[in-house]
Design an enzyme around this catalytic site. Structure first.
Site, PDB file in Angstrom:
ATOM      1  N   TRP A 140       2.981  10.743  51.177  1.00  0.00           N
ATOM      2  CA  TRP A 140       3.908  11.776  50.722  1.00  0.00           C
ATOM      3  C   TRP A 140       5.242  11.773  51.459  1.00  0.00           C
ATOM      4  O   TRP A 140       6.175  12.444  51.058  1.00  0.00           O
ATOM      5  CB  TRP A 140       3.275  13.169  50.917  1.00  0.00           C
ATOM      6  CG  TRP A 140       2.681  13.349  52.299  1.00  0.00           C
ATOM      7  CD1 TRP A 140       1.375  13.154  52.650  1.00  0.00           C
ATOM      8  CD2 TRP A 140       3.366  13.694  53.506  1.00  0.00           C
ATOM      9  NE1 TRP A 140       1.205  13.357  54.006  1.00  0.00           N
ATOM     10  CE2 TRP A 140       2.417  13.701  54.556  1.00  0.00           C
ATOM     11  CE3 TRP A 140       4.698  14.012  53.818  1.00  0.00           C
ATOM     12  CZ2 TRP A 140       2.743  13.988  55.873  1.00  0.00           C
ATOM     13  CZ3 TRP A 140       5.024  14.308  55.136  1.00  0.00           C
ATOM     14  CH2 TRP A 140       4.053  14.298  56.143  1.00  0.00           C
TER      15      TRP A 140
ATOM     16  N   GLU B  64      -0.016  -1.069  54.375  1.00  0.00           N
ATOM     17  CA  GLU B  64       1.090  -0.636  55.241  1.00  0.00           C
ATOM     18  C   GLU B  64       0.671   0.701  55.832  1.00  0.00           C
ATOM     19  O   GLU B  64       0.610   1.700  55.129  1.00  0.00           O
ATOM     20  CB  GLU B  64       2.376  -0.512  54.439  1.00  0.00           C
ATOM     21  CG  GLU B  64       2.805  -1.842  53.832  1.00  0.00           C
ATOM     22  CD  GLU B  64       4.057  -1.732  52.976  1.00  0.00           C
ATOM     23  OE1 GLU B  64       5.054  -1.182  53.446  1.00  0.00           O
ATOM     24  OE2 GLU B  64       4.015  -2.196  51.830  1.00  0.00           O
ATOM     25  N   LEU B  65       0.380   0.699  57.143  1.00  0.00           N
ATOM     26  CA  LEU B  65      -0.270   1.870  57.750  1.00  0.00           C
ATOM     27  C   LEU B  65       0.641   2.533  58.786  1.00  0.00           C
ATOM     28  O   LEU B  65       1.845   2.485  58.665  1.00  0.00           O
ATOM     29  CB  LEU B  65      -1.617   1.426  58.328  1.00  0.00           C
ATOM     30  CG  LEU B  65      -2.497   0.654  57.332  1.00  0.00           C
ATOM     31  CD1 LEU B  65      -3.771   0.149  58.002  1.00  0.00           C
ATOM     32  CD2 LEU B  65      -2.836   1.496  56.120  1.00  0.00           C
TER      33      LEU B  65
ATOM     34  N   CYS C 274       6.501   6.578  59.297  1.00  0.00           N
ATOM     35  CA  CYS C 274       5.581   5.625  59.922  1.00  0.00           C
ATOM     36  C   CYS C 274       6.235   4.933  61.107  1.00  0.00           C
ATOM     37  O   CYS C 274       5.581   4.597  62.080  1.00  0.00           O
ATOM     38  CB  CYS C 274       5.113   4.603  58.900  1.00  0.00           C
ATOM     39  SG  CYS C 274       6.463   3.690  58.148  1.00  0.00           S
TER      40      CYS C 274
HETATM   41  P1  NAD Z   1      -3.188   9.243  53.726  1.00  0.00           P
HETATM   42  O1  NAD Z   1      -3.817   8.006  54.201  1.00  0.00           O
HETATM   43  O2  NAD Z   1      -3.873  10.523  53.979  1.00  0.00           O
HETATM   44  O3  NAD Z   1      -2.979   9.180  52.135  1.00  0.00           O
HETATM   45  C1  NAD Z   1      -2.266   8.137  51.515  1.00  0.00           C
HETATM   46  C2  NAD Z   1      -2.676   8.039  50.056  1.00  0.00           C
HETATM   47  O4  NAD Z   1      -4.040   7.653  49.994  1.00  0.00           O
HETATM   48  C3  NAD Z   1      -2.569   9.344  49.274  1.00  0.00           C
HETATM   49  O5  NAD Z   1      -2.107   9.063  47.966  1.00  0.00           O
HETATM   50  C4  NAD Z   1      -4.002   9.830  49.225  1.00  0.00           C
HETATM   51  O6  NAD Z   1      -4.268  10.659  48.122  1.00  0.00           O
HETATM   52  C5  NAD Z   1      -4.752   8.515  49.105  1.00  0.00           C
HETATM   53  N1  NAD Z   1      -6.152   8.541  49.539  1.00  0.00           N
HETATM   54  C6  NAD Z   1      -6.768   9.428  50.352  1.00  0.00           C
HETATM   55  N2  NAD Z   1      -8.072   9.088  50.507  1.00  0.00           N
HETATM   56  C7  NAD Z   1      -8.267   7.958  49.791  1.00  0.00           C
HETATM   57  C8  NAD Z   1      -9.396   7.115  49.565  1.00  0.00           C
HETATM   58  N3  NAD Z   1     -10.582   7.371  50.102  1.00  0.00           N
HETATM   59  N4  NAD Z   1      -9.228   6.023  48.790  1.00  0.00           N
HETATM   60  C9  NAD Z   1      -8.022   5.729  48.249  1.00  0.00           C
HETATM   61  N5  NAD Z   1      -6.922   6.500  48.415  1.00  0.00           N
HETATM   62  C10 NAD Z   1      -7.041   7.607  49.179  1.00  0.00           C
HETATM   63  O7  NAD Z   1      -1.710   9.259  54.326  1.00  0.00           O
HETATM   64  P2  NAD Z   1      -0.611  10.390  54.192  1.00  0.00           P
HETATM   65  O8  NAD Z   1      -0.966  11.565  55.027  1.00  0.00           O
HETATM   66  O9  NAD Z   1      -0.287  10.616  52.748  1.00  0.00           O
HETATM   67  O10 NAD Z   1       0.658   9.640  54.824  1.00  0.00           O
HETATM   68  C11 NAD Z   1       0.872   9.534  56.191  1.00  0.00           C
HETATM   69  C12 NAD Z   1       0.476   8.161  56.696  1.00  0.00           C
HETATM   70  O11 NAD Z   1       1.148   7.141  55.972  1.00  0.00           O
HETATM   71  C13 NAD Z   1       0.889   7.956  58.149  1.00  0.00           C
HETATM   72  O12 NAD Z   1      -0.155   7.343  58.846  1.00  0.00           O
HETATM   73  C14 NAD Z   1       2.076   7.025  58.049  1.00  0.00           C
HETATM   74  O13 NAD Z   1       2.308   6.248  59.202  1.00  0.00           O
HETATM   75  C15 NAD Z   1       1.704   6.191  56.870  1.00  0.00           C
HETATM   76  N6  NAD Z   1       2.872   5.541  56.288  1.00  0.00           N
HETATM   77  C16 NAD Z   1       3.010   4.185  56.452  1.00  0.00           C
HETATM   78  C17 NAD Z   1       4.142   3.538  55.957  1.00  0.00           C
HETATM   79  C18 NAD Z   1       4.340   2.048  56.147  1.00  0.00           C
HETATM   80  O14 NAD Z   1       5.161   1.470  55.454  1.00  0.00           O
HETATM   81  N7  NAD Z   1       3.636   1.409  57.060  1.00  0.00           N
HETATM   82  C19 NAD Z   1       5.119   4.266  55.281  1.00  0.00           C
HETATM   83  C20 NAD Z   1       4.936   5.637  55.126  1.00  0.00           C
HETATM   84  C21 NAD Z   1       3.799   6.266  55.631  1.00  0.00           C
END
Ligand code: NAD
Length: 553
Positions: free
Chosen positions: A220, A319-320, A353
């Site tokens: 998000w 990408e985490l 991130c």
């Molecule tokens: P999140 O992992 O909670 O959710 C990400 C997405 O995964 C959402 O759409 C969510 O609905 C979905 N999701 C949740 N559970 C799932 C499952 N079991 N199977 C498949 N999909 C599922 O992350 P968040 O809170 O939305 O975002 C924050 C994280 O994203 C932070 O860790 C941040 O570092 C990372 N991030 C990484 C990058 C990058 O380019 N490396 C960029 C932006 C954000």
């Protein structure tokens, strides 16, 4: 013509000068819907109701992009399959992070929609992969143009949904449009190789082919930018897509997708599912009809996504998270470094991130750096998205509790609170957290290795270059590291030894460089989807070897 693009047939593109009246638009819309309806009657009624409210919303947007996001109650369908927007009975509330108040509802997708969305993407895949790459590039260019034309409105939608200042959201929208424009230019330049042969009667070459159906699951925090960064190369390379934006902030993604339809994207090429990730996301990434998974999000979810994709051995790009250090040597230009370092952890309230969440300072300048950082942190002005100050709130209650909990635990573990740590006065139910600095002497403290995803900076000291490297490489993450020094040899030695996908010297992140890949090492993920390599990530290589038979005569 499908319902999604009907909106545009009726509304015209939002930036057009001549705008028909709302009554005229709605009457025309209802007539076209009656003649072309493809959904069962009950669902169509819901769709019409939702769409009527949505038309009100777009109308208000057309008059004033800011007024709409403040006043209009959004009631939005969250599912786009084969060019038709629908919404199920389940709704998600849209909450303004600065006030805690609901200002809209999104009708979420059902788990059964996953099968339908993948089937629609599959049905569209062959035709889309056979369009000429130049045609796909031209479409992405038109889409980019629409994004630039509508940047104020898109920025307002993202800013309010995520809680970030309007000008920060505007920059994200401009980057999103720029990524599309950049990738559009590469669509028809993706080539394979012609290979040398051992004997003249052989011929060998490689071609790059799209995977087919790509599942893209996004977080998000920067929804428009990440949508563009993944959709642009996936679509340009000839894949069709099922996109699952985060349930926390999907509004701007829906608006971007509507603009893609307006740019001429055929039905079924891009499908959208909106809802809770543990249901929809999990079903999507483990679906047998998906040929490639692209996931951006947290490490914990990334592990689950990788397990889901493993079920059918589906190729995956992850990408985490990150824990990016700014490393400041005694010869750093502090006038440049300090403001940049503070911005790197307060931008988007630290919810990036690549946030510069660790500050590593040579012990000879720690006093000076500490004082300057604290002075700047104290000057950060907090406000709602439309106040457009330096920093907004955290995105929701869960995130506020999580970040505050990490700060409390760090203090219990012995960190020293230098500034911030609490809710600012007078902000009611908004999810604000003061910019926070923790000085941490214990190198093994959990807060040093943990992604906080909030405006919380940890401060540590190092004694020499080797010690700086030891600290910088001492977490599980490997996203970005910034080196502040005017000694070019030291900068290059550090760049060579740092275990991160990206290294910046005397700047933060990729500012100023076009097409820089957003690479990751270690637990931060692998297979960047950005920059000049992005199109390769969404294609696979086929190798062809031919023996030429017969003779010339
Ligand atoms: P999140 O992992 O909670 O959710 C990400 C997405 O995964 C959402 O759409 C969510 O609905 C979905 N999701 C949740 N559970 C799932 C499952 N079991 N199977 C498949 N999909 C599922 O992350 P968040 O809170 O939305 O975002 C924050 C994280 O994203 C932070 O860790 C941040 O570092 C990372 N991030 C990484 C990058 C990058 O380019 N490396 C960029 C932006 C954000």
């Amino acid at each position: 013509m499908q319902y999604g693009s009907l909106l545009y047939e009726i509304l015209g593109r939002p930036a057009r000068a001549r705008r028909p009246t709302h009554a005229w638009r709605y009457a025309r819309f209802a007539k076209i819907c009656r003649s072309r309806r493809r959904e069962p009657a009950a669902e169509s009624a819901t769709l019409l109701r939702i769409t009527r409210e949505r038309l009100d919303w777009w109308n208000a947007l057309a008059d004033d992009p800011y007024v709409t996001t403040i006043d209009a109650v959004i009631d939005q369908p969250g599912t786009l399959i084969d060019g038709i927007w629908t919404g199920g009975d389940e709704v998600l509330s849209t909450i303004d992070p600065a006030t805690g108040e609901e200002y809209g509802r999104i009708h979420t997708s059902r788990t059964s929609d996953v099968d339908r969305a993948v089937a629609a993407a599959r049905a569209a895949a062959r035709d889309w992969s056979r369009t000429s790459p130049s045609e796909r590039g031209a479409l992405l260019s038109r889409w980019a143009q629409l994004i630039f034309e509508n940047q104020e409105r898109l920025a307002a939608i993202e800013a309010r949904n995520v809680g970030k200042p309007l000008s920060a959201a505007r920059m994200n929208i401009i980057i999103a449009g720029s990524i599309l424009a950049y990738t559009a230019g590469g669509a028809d330049k993706l080539t394979g190789a012609t290979l040398p042969v051992r004997q003249p009667e052989f011929f060998g070459y490689t071609v790059r082919e799209p995977y087919g159906v790509c599942a893209i699951v996004l977080p998000w925090n920067v929804p428009a930018l990440l949508s563009a960064a993944n959709l642009a190369p996936a679509l340009a390379a000839g894949n069709t897509v099922v996109l699952k934006p985060s349930e926390v902030a999907p509004l701007v993604v829906h608006a971007l997708v509507e603009l893609a339809e307006a740019a001429g994207l055929p039905p079924g090429v891009l499908n959208v599912l909106t809802g809770v990730g543990a249901d929809l996301g999990a079903a999507l990434v483990s679906h047998p009809g998906v040929d490639h998974v692209s996931f951006v999000g947290s490490v914990a979810t990334g592990r689950l996504v990788m397990q889901g994709a493993a079920r059918h051995l589906t190729p995956i790009k992850l990408e985490l998270g990150g824990k990016s250090p700014n490393i400041v040597f005694p010869d750093a230009d502090l006038d440049v470094a300090i403001p940049t370092i503070v911005r790197s952890i307060t931008e988007n309230a630290g919810q990036n991130c690549n946030a510069g969440s660790r500050l590593l300072v040579h012990r000879s300048i720690i006093g000076e750096v500490r004082d300057q950082v604290l002075a700047r942190m104290a000057d950060i002005r907090l406000g709602a998205w439309d106040e457009d100050l330096d920093m907004g709130p955290l995105v929701n209650t869960v995130q506020h509790q999580r970040v505050s909990g990490i700060v409390d635990a760090a203090l219990r573990d012995g960190a020293e609170l230098l500034i911030g740590g609490g809710r600012p006065q007078g902000r009611g139910a908004g999810h604000f957290l003061e910019p926070t600095v923790l000085e941490v002497a214990d190198r093994g403290a959990p807060v040093i290795g943990q992604e906080i995803f909030g405006p919380v900076l940890t401060l540590e000291t190092f004694s020499d270059e080797a010690d700086a490297l030891h600290l910088a490489n001492g977490t599980d993450f490997g996203l970005l590291a910034c080196v502040w020094t005017q000694d070019v040899s030291r900068a290059l030695r550090m760049a060579a030894e740092i275990q991160a996908g990206q290294v910046s010297v005397n700047q933060f992140a990729d500012a100023g460089v076009i097409g820089l890949p957003f690479n990751m090492y270690k637990a931060s993920g692998f297979s960047s989807g950005n920059g000049y390599r992005a199109l390769y990530e969404f294609t696979r290589e086929k190798a062809v070897a031919v023996k030429l038979l017969g003779s010339r005569d």
